[in-house]
Design a protein around this motif. Structure first.
Motif, PDB file in Angstrom:
ATOM      1  N   THR A  63       0.832  -1.194   0.000  1.00 55.96           N
ATOM      2  CA  THR A  63       0.000   0.000   0.000  1.00 55.96           C
ATOM      3  C   THR A  63       0.870   1.248   0.000  1.00 55.96           C
ATOM      4  O   THR A  63       1.785   1.375   0.820  1.00 55.96           O
ATOM      5  CB  THR A  63      -0.907   0.034   1.238  1.00 55.96           C
ATOM      6  N   LEU A  64       0.584   2.161  -0.935  1.00 59.74           N
ATOM      7  CA  LEU A  64       1.243   3.449  -0.971  1.00 59.74           C
ATOM      8  C   LEU A  64       0.313   4.492  -0.364  1.00 59.74           C
ATOM      9  O   LEU A  64      -0.885   4.527  -0.674  1.00 59.74           O
ATOM     10  CB  LEU A  64       1.583   3.839  -2.408  1.00 59.74           C
ATOM     11  N   ALA A  65       0.860   5.329   0.496  1.00 61.12           N
ATOM     12  CA  ALA A  65       0.097   6.403   1.121  1.00 61.12           C
ATOM     13  C   ALA A  65       0.642   7.739   0.647  1.00 61.12           C
ATOM     14  O   ALA A  65       1.834   8.017   0.789  1.00 61.12           O
ATOM     15  CB  ALA A  65       0.186   6.307   2.642  1.00 61.12           C
ATOM     16  N   ILE A  66      -0.235   8.552   0.053  1.00 60.01           N
ATOM     17  CA  ILE A  66       0.119   9.908  -0.363  1.00 60.01           C
ATOM     18  C   ILE A  66      -0.913  10.821   0.287  1.00 60.01           C
ATOM     19  O   ILE A  66      -2.028  10.987  -0.204  1.00 60.01           O
ATOM     20  CB  ILE A  66       0.107  10.068  -1.892  1.00 60.01           C
ATOM     21  N   GLY A  67      -0.564  11.383   1.440  1.00 61.37           N
ATOM     22  CA  GLY A  67      -1.565  12.101   2.221  1.00 61.37           C
ATOM     23  C   GLY A  67      -2.671  11.137   2.619  1.00 61.37           C
ATOM     24  O   GLY A  67      -2.417  10.066   3.177  1.00 61.37           O
ATOM     25  N   ASP A  68      -3.916  11.520   2.309  1.00 60.31           N
ATOM     26  CA  ASP A  68      -5.056  10.659   2.626  1.00 60.31           C
ATOM     27  C   ASP A  68      -5.284   9.576   1.573  1.00 60.31           C
ATOM     28  O   ASP A  68      -6.092   8.668   1.772  1.00 60.31           O
ATOM     29  CB  ASP A  68      -6.334  11.497   2.749  1.00 60.31           C
ATOM     30  N   VAL A  69      -4.597   9.682   0.447  1.00 63.78           N
ATOM     31  CA  VAL A  69      -4.803   8.735  -0.649  1.00 63.78           C
ATOM     32  C   VAL A  69      -4.115   7.408  -0.325  1.00 63.78           C
ATOM     33  O   VAL A  69      -2.996   7.389   0.214  1.00 63.78           O
ATOM     34  CB  VAL A  69      -4.251   9.313  -1.968  1.00 63.78           C
ATOM     35  N   ARG A  70      -4.796   6.315  -0.671  1.00 59.94           N
ATOM     36  CA  ARG A  70      -4.210   4.990  -0.535  1.00 59.94           C
ATOM     37  C   ARG A  70      -4.307   4.281  -1.880  1.00 59.94           C
ATOM     38  O   ARG A  70      -5.378   4.226  -2.496  1.00 59.94           O
ATOM     39  CB  ARG A  70      -4.919   4.163   0.536  1.00 59.94           C
TER      40      ARG A  70
END
Length: 261
Positions: A189-196
């Motif tokens: 899982t990649l997390a970019i801020g609130d994005v998953r």
């Protein structure tokens, strides 16, 4: 699972018309199960496909004008404006087409342009396709494509010359990962801020990467170089948006130690 260092979003792009110009984005609003908004929304049909815009489905890229086979597309400079639905295509610094793709007349103007200028590549009358939020991606599932800039730098070392990152026509370009580390992120899982985003597939590179996006010259053999050097033709990953939100340039990209999805 091995730890992956945090990275950052170096660039964002969409490709409104399959095979035509990349458009840089300062940010993108991602939605679960969707592509980057407006990515590959249109395609130029190369021979009848039976595509139904009311019930769109996946067709392989060979059914459209595409860089893997039709490198002259890279010489065109196109821009699409969402608000006016206007596509502009330039040739040799001159505007060749300006058309409202929301109208039959506008779509016909684009079709006439490709019919007149890409007759050698066409297997039948060109048709501009669009359909109900469909993305004419190279894969059937709706994904975001990600390229690790360190891997591009490693390819430059392999071939002994600069390699333009846009050869890989990705949506997100990431800086800060070690070269090739992205290939070990399947199911992570990649997390970019609130994005998953869930990484679902490695990208097998085709001969479209051999075409210089600035000169339209087929001057490298990247897939064969990868196979000879690494034993595979993979560079980059596809990820599905699971949790939506806004992604911006310079946002931190975290790789979670466990898959939460």
């Amino acid at each position: 699972m091995s730890a992956v260092p945090d990275a950052a979003v170096a660039a964002l792009y969409r490709y409104p018309v399959k095979g035509l110009s990349a458009e840089p984005l300062p940010s993108a609003i991602l939605s679960p199960g969707k592509t980057i908004p407006g990515d590959r929304s249109y395609a130029i049909e190369n021979g009848p496909t039976g595509f139904d815009p009311a019930a769109p489905r996946y067709f392989p890229k060979s059914r459209f004008l595409m860089l893997m086979r039709d490198e002259r597309l890279a010489a065109l400079r196109s821009r699409y404006d969402d608000a006016s639905r206007t596509l502009t295509i330039g040739v040799n610094g001159e505007e060749a087409v300006r058309a409202d793709l929301g109208t039959a007349e506008g779509r016909a103007a684009v079709e006439r342009f490709f019919g007149a200028n890409f007759a050698e590549e066409l297997k039948g009358p060109p048709k501009l396709l669009v359909g109900n939020g469909h993305s004419f991606s190279d894969v059937a599932r709706k994904v975001v494509s990600i390229i690790n800039l360190s891997s591009v730098a490693a390819i430059e070392t392999m071939v002994g010359q600069p390699v333009h990152p846009l050869r890989f026509r990705a949506n997100l370009y990431v800086r800060g990962w070690p070269a090739w580390s992205e290939l070990d992120l399947l199911e992570r899982t990649l997390a970019i801020g609130d994005v998953r985003l869930k990484v679902v597939k490695r990208i097998v590179r085709c001969t479209a990467t051999n075409v210089d996006p600035e000169t339209a010259v087929r001057d490298l053999d990247i897939p064969r170089t990868l196979m000879r050097t690494l034993g595979h033709c993979d560079c980059g990953i596809y990820a599905e948006v699971v949790t939506g939100g806004t992604v911006r340039i310079d946002d931190k990209v975290e790789t979670l130690r466990e898959s939460l999805l």
